[in-house]
Design a protein around this motif. Sequence first.
Motif, short mmCIF file in Angstrom:
data_model
loop_
_atom_site.label_atom_id
_atom_site.label_comp_id
_atom_site.label_asym_id
_atom_site.label_seq_id
_atom_site.Cartn_x
_atom_site.Cartn_y
_atom_site.Cartn_z
N LYS A 127 39.85 20.36 -34.16
CA LYS A 127 39.16 19.84 -35.33
C LYS A 127 40.08 19.71 -36.54
CE LYS A 127 34.57 21.63 -34.17
NZ LYS A 127 33.55 22.65 -34.53
N SER A 128 41.22 20.40 -36.53
CA SER A 128 42.15 20.30 -37.64
C SER A 128 42.91 18.96 -37.65
CB SER A 128 43.15 21.46 -37.62
OG SER A 128 44.09 21.32 -36.56
N ILE A 129 42.79 18.17 -36.60
CA ILE A 129 43.46 16.86 -36.53
C ILE A 129 42.60 15.86 -37.31
CG2 ILE A 129 44.30 15.03 -35.01
CD1 ILE A 129 44.31 17.21 -32.75
N PRO A 130 43.06 15.37 -38.45
CA PRO A 130 42.22 14.53 -39.31
C PRO A 130 41.73 13.25 -38.65
CG PRO A 130 44.28 15.10 -40.43
CD PRO A 130 44.38 15.62 -39.03
N VAL A 131 42.53 12.64 -37.76
CA VAL A 131 42.14 11.36 -37.16
C VAL A 131 41.39 11.51 -35.85
CG1 VAL A 131 44.02 10.10 -38.29
CG2 VAL A 131 44.38 11.10 -36.01
N LEU A 132 41.21 12.74 -35.37
CA LEU A 132 40.46 12.95 -34.13
C LEU A 132 38.99 12.59 -34.35
CD1 LEU A 132 40.48 13.95 -31.17
CD2 LEU A 132 39.88 16.20 -32.07
N ARG A 133 38.47 11.69 -33.51
CA ARG A 133 37.08 11.24 -33.67
C ARG A 133 36.18 11.66 -32.52
NH1 ARG A 133 40.20 6.54 -35.43
NH2 ARG A 133 39.86 5.55 -33.44
N HIS A 134 36.77 11.91 -31.34
CA HIS A 134 35.97 12.24 -30.16
C HIS A 134 36.64 13.33 -29.35
CE1 HIS A 134 33.52 8.60 -30.75
NE2 HIS A 134 34.65 8.04 -31.11
N TYR A 135 35.84 14.28 -28.91
CA TYR A 135 36.30 15.35 -28.01
C TYR A 135 35.33 15.37 -26.84
CZ TYR A 135 37.87 20.04 -26.54
OH TYR A 135 38.37 21.10 -25.84
N GLN A 152 31.52 13.36 -40.03
CA GLN A 152 32.24 13.50 -41.29
C GLN A 152 33.33 14.54 -41.06
OE1 GLN A 152 29.16 14.67 -44.00
NE2 GLN A 152 28.49 12.57 -44.37
N ALA A 153 34.12 14.80 -42.07
CA ALA A 153 35.30 15.67 -41.92
C ALA A 153 34.99 16.95 -41.14
CB ALA A 153 35.88 16.00 -43.28
N ASP A 154 33.97 17.68 -41.52
CA ASP A 154 33.65 18.95 -40.85
C ASP A 154 32.31 18.91 -40.13
OD1 ASP A 154 35.99 20.27 -41.62
OD2 ASP A 154 35.15 20.73 -43.59
N ASN A 155 31.86 17.72 -39.79
CA ASN A 155 30.56 17.57 -39.16
C ASN A 155 30.72 16.85 -37.81
OD1 ASN A 155 27.87 17.25 -38.55
ND2 ASN A 155 27.41 15.88 -40.25
N TRP A 156 30.43 17.60 -36.74
CA TRP A 156 30.54 17.05 -35.39
C TRP A 156 29.15 17.02 -34.76
CZ3 TRP A 156 35.10 15.60 -32.81
CH2 TRP A 156 36.27 15.79 -33.54
#
Length: 187
Positions: A127-135, A152-156
Amino acid sequence: MRRDSQRHYSVDDYFTVEEMSEIKHEYHDGDIFAMAGASLRHNEIAANVLSEFRVRLRDTDCGAYGSDLRLLTPSGLYTYPDVSVFCGEVQLAADRSDTATNPAILVEVLSDATEDCDRDEKFTLYKSIPVLRHYILISQNEIVVDHFQRIQADNWQGHSMRGPNDVVAISDPPISLALKDVYRRVF
């Protein structure tokens, strides 16, 4: 990522171990972890996902890579995701032509030995990777895929799929991944 020894290793120590070893290792917070070998099911699933992504991303500015491409997170984790997708230019770590830093999508195929870590500690570090969008987490023991998307930044937001006809819908880049293709030749 558990601390199993009292020794604190430097990043240089980690790279020395990596260069001398026949197996891959992860590194975080002074600890070096040997990566376990993968089962036939694990390899089949990872190959299926990589193949599907490569075909679906062919006409985009994104590319899919297998587990030989090392990843460095801003939180200091060096690891080898099963599949990673990068959009635009792949950013490499300073002085490391084999270590990328900017994945848009990360995929881990779960095993009994790695599932807790992949779901908890590793996800937190990813989650610390700013451009990561999908896990995306994929079970090798049953048809179960968990897709986490950054809202959003801290919302998955997480979504679990269990049917062979279910589809992982990825909004950016706009592609889909059918579970029947993920599990081809597995179940």
